[in-house]
Write a protein that holds these residues in place. Structure first.
Motif, short mmCIF file in Angstrom:
data_model
loop_
_atom_site.label_atom_id
_atom_site.label_comp_id
_atom_site.label_asym_id
_atom_site.label_seq_id
_atom_site.Cartn_x
_atom_site.Cartn_y
_atom_site.Cartn_z
N THR A 63 34.54 -21.44 29.28
CA THR A 63 34.71 -22.65 30.09
C THR A 63 36.11 -22.67 30.66
O THR A 63 37.08 -22.34 29.97
CB THR A 63 34.48 -23.91 29.24
OG1 THR A 63 33.16 -23.84 28.67
CG2 THR A 63 34.60 -25.16 30.07
N ASP A 64 36.22 -23.05 31.94
CA ASP A 64 37.51 -23.24 32.59
C ASP A 64 37.73 -24.72 32.81
O ASP A 64 36.77 -25.48 33.02
CB ASP A 64 37.55 -22.50 33.93
CG ASP A 64 37.48 -21.00 33.75
OD1 ASP A 64 38.35 -20.44 33.06
OD2 ASP A 64 36.54 -20.38 34.30
N ALA A 80 35.53 -29.76 33.08
CA ALA A 80 35.21 -28.50 32.42
C ALA A 80 34.08 -27.84 33.19
O ALA A 80 33.05 -28.47 33.44
CB ALA A 80 34.78 -28.77 30.98
N VAL A 81 34.28 -26.58 33.57
CA VAL A 81 33.30 -25.84 34.36
C VAL A 81 32.95 -24.57 33.60
O VAL A 81 33.82 -23.74 33.31
CB VAL A 81 33.86 -25.49 35.76
CG1 VAL A 81 32.84 -24.69 36.55
CG2 VAL A 81 34.28 -26.75 36.50
N ASP A 82 31.67 -24.41 33.27
CA ASP A 82 31.21 -23.21 32.57
C ASP A 82 31.20 -22.02 33.52
O ASP A 82 30.83 -22.15 34.69
CB ASP A 82 29.79 -23.40 32.02
CG ASP A 82 29.75 -24.32 30.82
OD1 ASP A 82 30.80 -24.53 30.18
OD2 ASP A 82 28.66 -24.84 30.54
N ARG A 83 31.62 -20.86 33.03
CA ARG A 83 31.53 -19.63 33.82
C ARG A 83 30.08 -19.19 33.88
O ARG A 83 29.32 -19.39 32.94
CB ARG A 83 32.38 -18.54 33.19
CG ARG A 83 33.85 -18.85 33.26
CD ARG A 83 34.67 -17.71 32.75
NE ARG A 83 36.08 -18.09 32.71
CZ ARG A 83 37.02 -17.33 32.18
NH1 ARG A 83 36.72 -16.15 31.66
NH2 ARG A 83 38.27 -17.74 32.18
N SER A 84 29.70 -18.58 34.98
CA SER A 84 28.30 -18.20 35.16
C SER A 84 27.93 -16.92 34.41
O SER A 84 26.77 -16.69 34.10
CB SER A 84 27.98 -18.03 36.65
OG SER A 84 28.84 -17.07 37.22
N MET A 129 31.61 -27.85 40.16
CA MET A 129 30.72 -28.80 39.52
C MET A 129 30.94 -28.65 38.02
O MET A 129 30.86 -27.55 37.48
CB MET A 129 29.25 -28.55 39.85
CG MET A 129 28.34 -29.62 39.28
SD MET A 129 26.65 -29.59 39.89
CE MET A 129 26.07 -28.05 39.21
N GLY A 130 31.25 -29.76 37.37
CA GLY A 130 31.52 -29.71 35.95
C GLY A 130 31.45 -31.09 35.34
O GLY A 130 31.04 -32.05 35.98
#
Length: 142
Positions: free
Chosen positions: A46-47, A32-36, A8-9
């Motif tokens: 962000t990946d 773009a998916v933020d790391r938890s 989810m991004g």
């Protein structure tokens, strides 16, 4: 063997609908998916992931999502190699979308066509964002 990816991004750019030489709809986009996990005193990392959607799913994405839209993608990782026009070998890893969903966030800029999942069609890989010199291959089954 298990090959499952759920992300989810936010879309990094507006998706663009393209068609293969045989008329199959395809879109590739990056999210773009933020790391938890965030280390204390550091910024969140962000990946970025390349996603490929085919046929009705490609049309669904292009019709309902734009840059900055929050999107949920369920699919499989697929790697493939190609050679650039300059003769350099490249390997690309992409998520082949099987299900694409709204996330519940609703923005005025995003058209609302209903909040249902759009199943993706299993098919061959398409160019990832940023690799415009890769050929479309609609003869290679997924």
């Amino acid at each position: 063997m298990i090959n499952r990816v759920i992300l989810m991004g936010r879309l990094c750019a507006d998706p663009e609908l393209k068609h293969t030489s045989s008329g199959v709809a395809v879109t590739s986009f990056r999210i773009a998916v933020d790391r938890s996990y965030v280390k204390q005193g550091e910024q969140r990392q962000t990946d970025f992931f390349d996603i490929v959607a085919w046929r009705s799913s490609a049309e669904f994405v292009c019709r309902n999502f734009n840059k900055g839209s929050l999107i949920a993608v369920d699919g499989q990782l697929q790697s493939r190699s190609f050679q650039t026009r300059e003769g350099q070998n490249r390997t690309v890893i992409e998520v082949m979308a099987e299900n694409i969903s709204f996330t519940g966030e609703r923005r005025d800029a995003t058209p609302a066509a209903g909040y249902a999942n759009a199943p993706a069609d299993s098919y061959a890989a398409a160019p990832a964002s940023g690799f415009s010199d890769m050929p479309l291959d609609d003869d290679n089954p997924f």
